[in-house]
Write an enzyme that holds these catalytic residues in place. Sequence first.
Site, PDB file in Angstrom:
ATOM      1  N   GLY A 276       0.804  -1.581  -0.259  1.00  0.00           N
ATOM      2  CA  GLY A 276       0.031  -0.069   0.173  1.00  0.00           C
ATOM      3  C   GLY A 276       0.484   1.485   0.181  1.00  0.00           C
TER       4      GLY A 276
ATOM      5  N   ARG B  25       1.081  -4.713  -5.476  1.00  0.00           N
ATOM      6  CA  ARG B  25       1.105  -6.277  -4.560  1.00  0.00           C
ATOM      7  C   ARG B  25       1.443  -7.431  -4.858  1.00  0.00           C
ATOM      8  NH1 ARG B  25      -0.524  -4.348   0.661  1.00  0.00           N
ATOM      9  NH2 ARG B  25      -2.424  -3.183   0.517  1.00  0.00           N
TER      10      ARG B  25
ATOM     11  N   ASP C 200       5.190  -4.691   6.086  1.00  0.00           N
ATOM     12  CA  ASP C 200       5.813  -5.870   6.585  1.00  0.00           C
ATOM     13  C   ASP C 200       5.354  -7.322   5.616  1.00  0.00           C
ATOM     14  OD1 ASP C 200       3.062  -6.126   6.651  1.00  0.00           O
ATOM     15  OD2 ASP C 200       3.007  -6.695   8.763  1.00  0.00           O
TER      16      ASP C 200
ATOM     17  N   THR D 288       4.424   2.700   5.641  1.00  0.00           N
ATOM     18  CA  THR D 288       2.551   2.576   5.376  1.00  0.00           C
ATOM     19  C   THR D 288       2.252   3.364   6.932  1.00  0.00           C
ATOM     20  OG1 THR D 288       1.360   0.955   6.903  1.00  0.00           O
ATOM     21  CG2 THR D 288       3.976   0.188   7.149  1.00  0.00           C
TER      22      THR D 288
ATOM     23  N   ASP E  89      -0.373   2.342   8.480  1.00  0.00           N
ATOM     24  CA  ASP E  89      -0.578   1.445   9.709  1.00  0.00           C
ATOM     25  C   ASP E  89       0.053   1.807  10.673  1.00  0.00           C
ATOM     26  OD1 ASP E  89      -2.915   0.528   8.204  1.00  0.00           O
ATOM     27  OD2 ASP E  89      -2.257  -1.061   7.374  1.00  0.00           O
TER      28      ASP E  89
ATOM     29  N   ASP F 107       2.488  -0.379  11.988  1.00  0.00           N
ATOM     30  CA  ASP F 107       2.571  -1.494  13.207  1.00  0.00           C
ATOM     31  C   ASP F 107       3.762  -2.218  12.737  1.00  0.00           C
ATOM     32  OD1 ASP F 107       1.619  -1.957   9.645  1.00  0.00           O
ATOM     33  OD2 ASP F 107       0.234  -3.159  10.583  1.00  0.00           O
TER      34      ASP F 107
ATOM     35  N   ARG G   1      -6.259  -2.912   9.131  1.00  0.00           N
ATOM     36  CA  ARG G   1      -6.095  -3.947   9.139  1.00  0.00           C
ATOM     37  C   ARG G   1      -5.936  -5.009  10.799  1.00  0.00           C
ATOM     38  NH1 ARG G   1      -3.887  -5.690   3.024  1.00  0.00           N
ATOM     39  NH2 ARG G   1      -2.307  -4.857   4.505  1.00  0.00           N
TER      40      ARG G   1
HETATM   41  O1  F6P Z   1      -1.864  -1.636   4.671  1.00  0.00           O
HETATM   42  C1  F6P Z   1      -2.356   0.063   4.390  1.00  0.00           C
HETATM   43  C2  F6P Z   1      -3.848  -0.284   4.272  1.00  0.00           C
HETATM   44  O2  F6P Z   1      -4.193   1.170   3.827  1.00  0.00           O
HETATM   45  C3  F6P Z   1      -4.373  -0.907   5.390  1.00  0.00           C
HETATM   46  O3  F6P Z   1      -4.817  -0.104   6.197  1.00  0.00           O
HETATM   47  C4  F6P Z   1      -5.715  -1.487   4.162  1.00  0.00           C
HETATM   48  O4  F6P Z   1      -6.330  -2.572   5.184  1.00  0.00           O
HETATM   49  C5  F6P Z   1      -4.664  -1.494   3.410  1.00  0.00           C
HETATM   50  O5  F6P Z   1      -4.088  -1.159   3.438  1.00  0.00           O
HETATM   51  C6  F6P Z   1      -5.834  -1.691   2.215  1.00  0.00           C
HETATM   52  O6  F6P Z   1      -5.342  -2.175   1.390  1.00  0.00           O
HETATM   53  P1  F6P Z   1      -5.819  -2.634  -0.998  1.00  0.00           P
HETATM   54  O7  F6P Z   1      -5.599  -0.780  -1.316  1.00  0.00           O
HETATM   55  O8  F6P Z   1      -4.550  -2.939  -1.373  1.00  0.00           O
HETATM   56  O9  F6P Z   1      -6.831  -2.487  -0.700  1.00  0.00           O
END
Ligand code: F6P
Length: 326
Positions: free
Chosen positions: A14, A75, A106, A129, A131, A133, A175
Amino acid sequence: MRTIKHIAVFTSGGDSPGMNAAVRAVVRAGLYHEIKVSAIYRGFEGMIENDIAVLDSRSVAHIIDKGGTKIKSARSKAFKTKEGRQKAFNNLKKHNIDALVAIGGDGTFTGAHIFYQEFKIPIIGIPGTIDNDIYGTSFTIGYDTASNNAMKAVDMIRDTATSHNRLFFVEVMGRDAGFIALRTAIACGAKAVMVPETKIQPKELLALINKGKSAKKSSSIVIVAEGNENGNATELAEAINKLDPHFDTKVTILGHIQRGGSPTTYDRILAAKLGVAAVDALLKGKEDLMLGVYDKELTFTPLEKAIKKHNYIDKDLLRLVEILSI
Ligand code: F6P
């Protein structure tokens, strides 16, 4: 010690605001040390598909203030296979790339660590990121901007919530972790915060919401992290409505709006520090490590540890939400 002549930088997973500032820092620090720097577009996917180009100082001009990632992200499923990683390594060899800087979360570091184990190419990870985390750093690039974005959105929701005496459930990203939720809840004076790290049941939540009743509160806001175990914002609003139908409830899901926009000063400076430090680290022979920060200190964590462990919210801060929302 290996001599490093050509570094490649990529962003993966992300996107997060400040990734561009980090790429800029890696490119310019590399050029400062007279090292060739390339970008690998679309992360591991671009590594497999040979989407690689040399950058100069000008190619990263005027990107420090931009959200997203100019060198794109993805990804990659193909990188999870040995065949995909072999292809990726062959492409790096074609370009004479002898070290990597991986910017991501991660998932990125999991891929980077496996790649290091298989091909022994020096890699330094930079945590990017929203998050927050990631184990081994108190801040990841993008977290500050994303939580400020969420805060601004909730401030606006507060205006309309108050006008109609409504109970709002606002869902923020995260998440597996409640970092954005907790920060937003404290900064916006939310009534309660629901995060994956706690297991608050709807009945307990109702009690928290009702605490303000005697004080004649004109609106209440509950911040919900998307990964909350006992329900997302929509599910919680339904559960509260069932328990006490008198509330006029509304749900807002902030979604990807949190990930966009110009990075804050904090994220830009963090990105600058980590980008320059990543190049320094590679030149000093460091590899298979993730850079991070604790207060003003730069830290190194083995990629393996950064993947296996997690960063947890400060549970003492949950108390602040409860005390300050009466
Ligand atoms: O890891 C960052 C994040 O924004 C999370 O908070 C969220 O759950 C996820 O990515 C969403 O991913 P995508 O943009 O691939 O739907």
